[in-house]
Design an enzyme around this catalytic site. Structure first.
Site, PDB file in Angstrom:
ATOM      1  N   GLY D 126       0.817  -1.214   0.000  1.00 49.90           N
ATOM      2  CA  GLY D 126       0.000   0.000   0.000  1.00 49.90           C
ATOM      3  C   GLY D 126       0.847   1.260   0.000  1.00 49.90           C
ATOM      4  O   GLY D 126       1.030   1.898   1.034  1.00 49.90           O
ATOM      5  N   GLU D 243      14.135  -3.569  -4.674  1.00 41.62           N
ATOM      6  CA  GLU D 243      13.000  -3.897  -5.515  1.00 41.62           C
ATOM      7  C   GLU D 243      13.366  -3.716  -6.987  1.00 41.62           C
ATOM      8  O   GLU D 243      13.023  -4.520  -7.841  1.00 41.62           O
ATOM      9  CB  GLU D 243      11.834  -2.975  -5.132  1.00 41.62           C
ATOM     10  CG  GLU D 243      10.539  -3.284  -5.827  1.00 41.62           C
ATOM     11  CD  GLU D 243       9.478  -2.213  -5.503  1.00 41.62           C
ATOM     12  OE1 GLU D 243       8.555  -2.053  -6.309  1.00 41.62           O
ATOM     13  OE2 GLU D 243       9.595  -1.548  -4.455  1.00 41.62           O
ATOM     14  N   SER D 373       8.082   5.472 -11.981  1.00 43.77           N
ATOM     15  CA  SER D 373       8.060   5.454 -13.452  1.00 43.77           C
ATOM     16  C   SER D 373       9.478   5.599 -14.005  1.00 43.77           C
ATOM     17  O   SER D 373      10.389   6.062 -13.309  1.00 43.77           O
ATOM     18  CB  SER D 373       7.201   6.603 -13.973  1.00 43.77           C
ATOM     19  OG  SER D 373       7.901   7.823 -13.817  1.00 43.77           O
TER      20      SER D 373
END
Lengths: 380, 388, 380, 388
Positions: D126, D243, D373
């Site tokens: 989240g 990540e 992004s």
């Protein structure tokens, strides 16, 4: 898994780096490039002293016993310094062929002279019609007694203007483009019947077209077996491509560095141009291309060290990647430098021109990508 | 919607072809191709065009223009380029000429236009300055009024063919107090005036076409100022859009692409021509398709200009895409040249075109930098079209 | 030289524009697309009333007598509205083939039904193995008396689910990929031996695979001469490509507009994202691609009007350009919309999916560029 | 410099291959490939890995990691991907797990780590919020202290597989007074807590993996907060670089490229396969060469991580280039699918892979948007490497 140069390789690299930084400023390089021979004899003697000329040779001839990784470590630094002395043509190409030739008498005679800096050699393999197909050989060598009689013209011979001797590819049998039937001969360029036309390339180097008219060459000067020269040529092409890629990596890094530095000082519209986001993102792209090119070089160096079957495939991929990354990095370097990038006064254009020259040696990106595809097909 | 040539157009096309065939002799072509004789040959050709009345297609007929329709201009330019003829040197005929007939006074028109049309005066452009680059308005060259003269001090850079020029048109700063774009004046300066020094700039193409022009206490009569003092930016800006339309150079690119095709048909690799090599051919086709789209974009702009509209931000598009295509074609030629792509200044080596391909490629890098860099053009479009 | 639509064309265009703006909001379109037939019968009736369904047909059959320019004017607006009703499949493809067929009896029978909106037709030309080679036809039609017996399966038949009749390409002679020997037959899809499998494509349209098992078709239903169908197919392919390109242009313009608008309202890092220079330059690039695509469409429309030999070349170039411009514009539209661009709720993804579908009809960019090259070679 | 496998490595590779062959049965593979049975099959496979002790190669051995060398991790990942097996669901094992063992207290480690390793708890992430996008720090979801609980109100978006999740880890705002990055806390929230609503987001791939998660007066025990209040940004940031390394997905891309090759060898156009079509093949080769370069870039980063270095801005490079290559491969597959590239949800039409190619392509657009992004990644590199 290890991507570090060895201690010895780091020492070699640092040695070239020190030389470039302390003795090879851009203006020094320019005056050498513009001199009659396009090289400095003093520098060459110093290269010999520093042991660089001995790198690829067996210890029994006084060599360093180095391999392609040692060469890459050196070439990357030479690229950064835009070193114009014919290390690639003389030591890597000519020397490498000799080292691999299996002809002990020739090796004993010539390798020590390369190492001590007294001999300039060249490798003459391009012909007017051959383009990137080095097996396309019209130059002929006809056996007459203990000699070959050499006829033909080689073109764009790197170091050809300064060379005392050259390894020349010549056809002893077979059709124009057959891999079989090509022989490599070491030719003394002061022989009767040898004539040269010297000219410069855009990177400043002095090259030559060399014509051979009934030149007599002893059969003792054969590298490898008669008609079996292509295997040596192929090895020279692959190892030479890796060496050039290492040089190109040095150049690419330098171009990115020069460009980034320029954007931090150049003011336009009231601010340094490094603050423009479009230029930032484009410099991020050139940074990424540099890192990817480095990874591809490391890939080829590792598959060499690992004795990997895929070495040739990796080299073709490396040279194809070099073409694309080099094009992007070179174009952006000039474009972002703006008008200043167009001037001969700035070093950026010179780096770009060397990068473009490298691109065409042993085949451009398209050619190497096609070789890559063909290799995959023949392996399948 | 159509572009078919009318019978008049077809007749005009034949007239142009016949004219070129008769007047642009192989002997003249050879001199134009040689850097050493280029200037004289170019002037000779421009005088031939002048005598024919065809020297200034873009000028209004009253000032010596041809009064051609856009289609006729397109036909003429196409035939010229396909015959391998360079366009006229733009500085007089395409740049300062239109400024003079649009914003100059009658005396200036009478004095300058005839020698521009007859190519007796060779002009160069003094816009860019060291340190200013694409940020034209940052210019520093000062002109201070002293009686009936301005006294000009400063330096201009990237001045093409200043070494040949009789006159230079300059943007100079006459006031530094207001916004950067105001306080700029537009002066016409005789290159023979004392205090002007032309310094060659050596460029990466190993050729000399660019210069720095230094002004040291150069006296310029006020009569040589175009329009109002401090309003020069307006005049220059009006010109820029026109300049960008012609900078697309579609006709030249068509000619160059046709040449590249011919070269690719001659160059052999491993028993097949480069023209039949799929990778090369697909690169070529891609460029040709882009050029086909650009050609019609130029025609669309011409059609709207012919209706009296001023070329707007489309001209920036033409500049960006036009230069990208020029560079793509230069790259194709370099690729064909192979090992000979780096040959320096000798045209008897390998493929005879290696040295010329290299020179064009290296000089061609400038196309996306000069005349307002392609980055600046994108900013122009962003503001004018996207309104961001 | 004239790049304006005629007054009549402008009227047609405005008529579609008004319809789209007042009656075809995105949510309306969505519910039509999600309905069982993926079209609205009411809309279709309205298209008939507005005269759109009559455009390509001769006046003697009640048609408008329009040409490819009229069609382009309409298709661009349909693209902007993402109109899902089968105007392209029914009127342009099926209707166009009929109009060009030379079979007056068929024209007299069917064209009025197309025009009044009572007939749904389709053109069945793709086979499982054919990819973009429409001459690769395995479906067979064997003459037996006055009938042909049709066997085979057509796939991805646009409007195939709703169609009453279809023009089907079938081999009456020749080898699998021969252009000669293909015949076009108009087949009633309620005939015995016809079965369909309906499914949807990503643009929402309902298509069908149609299997023909010993289907008897009267020889009167032949379009063109027996074995000579390929010339009609080729014309349908070229004119269809132009129509699709016009639709794609409308979509591309809409995508650019949606994206630009989005950047002006979307805030990130404390400012609207339209202020980021990288996004500005990328939107300038998509603006330029849109203009170039429009120029290429106009080029093809002009060479059609001029009766130019280069019409086919221009169409191939147009379709190849469409592939590249469409890819760039579509990718940027989603990327710049960010997460919102990924949602089904926003219209942007739907426009992109229609653009991608168009890309694959009559061959993708690679295919059309190869046709372009082959045409040049065969002309040389 | 070398990458040759040692004898131990080769033995390990054989062990992995044998393990996969034995445990990843065709039956299991079939269930994993079906969206309807995906979750159960995936958990079943993760439990098999857990029993083998291979579920968490990236964790320290003390918490249940494998203690593998980077080479072993590389081998395992490669073999897994080449066998067509999906990577573990990352939210527990690759995202929140490392945060808990690095920044959590002993109680939290004991409570949460075992169920992550055993795949008994399914986690989701989240972070993003409507209106915040790539600007993570702009988050608005509020957590207000009330006794031993926080009361959480707000909404999270783009939450992958929230519909399956038992737990969600969240960044929430606990203080709005200071800089945007401060005042953020890191909470672990039980998805069964009253006040949580999961709303599906329908996406352009016509598949449901994303959700909005709405919090309305959701009570979360303070004991579920990681580390200090208001310091959550630090913990999240430490995780992001990790990540991004795995987001390159080199092994998966290799597998996908191999599949694309096979499909291209089967697809025929005009009598020749797409694989022997030069245009397609050169596109394929170009992508493969980029992937070869990316693979060694990843290995270089792994080698430096294994020396204890934290992955820096290189991880942004891996993310950008990795996603570009994933998208290029998806595009190749779409190109092969031809007319069938748009088939919706039916795998018995044309090439059976059309619908899957479409779904992967459309969903794949997200790769360059999520996880920061690619534009944000470029900003990261610009700041960290170029220092502009």
């Amino acid at each position: 898994m290890n991507f570090d140069y060895s201690e010895e390789q780091v020492m070699l690299r640092d040695s070239v780096q020190r030389f470039v930084q302390s003795q090879y400023e851009f203006e020094t390089r320019r005056s050498i490039a513009e001199s009659e021979t396009a090289m400095s004899a003093e520098n060459w003697a110093q290269f010999a002293e520093l042991g660089w000329l001995s790198i690829p040779f067996d210890e029994q001839y006084g060599g360093f016993g180095g391999d392609i990784q040692d060469i890459a470590a050196v070439m990357e630094e030479m690229g950064k310094g835009l070193v114009i002395e014919p290390f690639f043509a003389n030591v890597i190409l000519f020397g490498g062929l000799l080292q691999n030739s299996g002809n002990d008498a020739l090796k004993e005679k010539y390798i020590p002279q390369i190492i001590d800096g007294s001999l300039q050699g060249a490798y003459a393999f391009v012909e007017r019609q051959s383009r990137y197909q080095s097996a396309d050989v019209l130059t002929s060598a006809n056996k007459q007694g203990d000699n070959y009689v050499l006829n033909g013209t080689k073109t764009v011979v790197f170091n050809g203007a300064n060379a005392d001797v050259a390894v020349v590819s010549a056809r002893t049998s077979g059709g124009q483009s057959d891999e079989d039937g090509i022989s490599l001969l070491l030719v003394d360029l002061s022989s009767d019947g040898v004539s040269r036309q010297n000219y410069r390339l855009m990177d400043g180097q002095l090259v030559a077209n060399i014509e051979f008219k009934d030149v007599s060459v002893s059969a003792d000067n054969l590298l490898g077996a008669e008609g079996q020269g292509y295997v040596l040529m192929k090895a020279a092409e692959l190892q030479g491509s890796v060496a050039l890629a290492a040089e190109a990596l040095g150049i690419a890094g330098k171009l990115n560095e020069l460009t980034l530095d320029y954007t931090k000082t150049r003011e336009q519209f009231g601010t340094t141009i490094s603050t423009f986001q479009v230029l930032q993102h484009r410099m991020v792209d050139t940074f990424m291309e540099y890192e990817l090119l480095k990874s591809m070089l490391f890939r080829a160096l590792c598959s060499w060290a690992d004795g990997d079957d895929e070495f040739e495939l990796d080299v073709r991929a490396l040279k194809a990647k070099l073409a694309r990354s080099g094009k992007l990095i070179g174009d952006e370097a000039i474009q972002i430098h703006g008008g200043m990038g167009m001037t001969d006064e700035m070093s950026v254009g010179h780096y770009v021109k060397r990068l473009m020259t490298i691109n065409a040696i042993f085949g451009d990106g398209d050619y190497n990508q096609q070789q890559f595809v063909q290799l995959q097909d023949s392996a399948a | 919607m159509n572009t078919a040539f009318s019978e008049e157009d077809l007749a005009f096309q034949q007239e142009v072809q016949a004219f070129i065939k008769q007047k642009y002799t192989p002997e003249l072509a050879a001199r134009a191709a040689n850097p050493k004789t280029f200037k004289d040959a170019q002037i000779e050709w421009q005088k031939i065009l002048f005598e024919q009345g065809w020297i200034a297609p873009n000028w209004p007929a009253e000032y010596g223009g041809t009064g051609w329709t856009p289609t006729q201009s397109y036909i003429f330019d196409n035939e010229r380029a396909m015959a391998g003829i360079s366009d006229v040197v733009p500085f007089g005929l395409k740049m300062v000429g239109p400024v003079i007939y649009t914003f100059g006074n009658d005396e200036q028109k009478e004095r300058f236009l005839p020698a521009i049309l007859s190519s007796d005066d060779w002009w160069c452009q003094g816009y860019s300055e060291p340190g200013a680059g694409s940020d034209l308005a940052a210019l520093q060259t000062k002109a201070v009024l002293d009686g009936d003269d301005y006294i000009v001090n400063g330096a201009k850079i990237w001045t093409t063919y200043a070494q040949h020029a009789d006159w230079i048109f300059c943007l100079v700063r006459t006031d530094s107090s207001g916004k950067r774009q105001s306080g700029i004046s537009f002066l016409l300066i005789d290159m023979k005036t004392p205090g002007i020094e032309v310094r060659p700039i050596h460029t990466i193409d190993n050729y000399h076409s660019l210069n720095e022009v230094i002004f040291k206490d150069v006296r310029v009569p006020v009569a040589n100022r175009i329009g109002e003092q401090d309003a020069g930016w307006t005049y220059a800006k009006a010109l820029l859009a026109h300049e960008r339309v012609s900078i697309a150079e579609v006709a030249n690119s068509k000619r160059n692409l046709a040449e590249v095709k011919k070269l690719a048909q001659q160059e052999v690799n491993g028993g097949q021509t480069l023209y039949s090599d799929t990778a090369f051919r697909s690169r070529l086709a891609e460029t040709e398709i882009e050029l086909m789209a650009l050609e019609y974009t130029e025609l669309r702009v011409l059609a709207s200009v012919s209706r009296g509209e001023t070329p707007g931000p489309e001209s920036s598009l033409l500049k960006i895409k036009g230069t990208e295509i020029q560079q793509a074609i230069q790259e194709l030629r370099m690729q064909i040249a192979g090992y000979y792509c780096g040959v320096l200044g000798q045209d008897d080596i390998g493929h005879e075109f290696g040295s010329a391909a290299r020179q064009a490629y290296m000089y061609g890098r400038a196309a996306s930098i000069y005349g307002g860099s392609n980055e600046v053009q994108r900013n122009v479009i962003a503001r004018a079209v996207l309104r961001v």
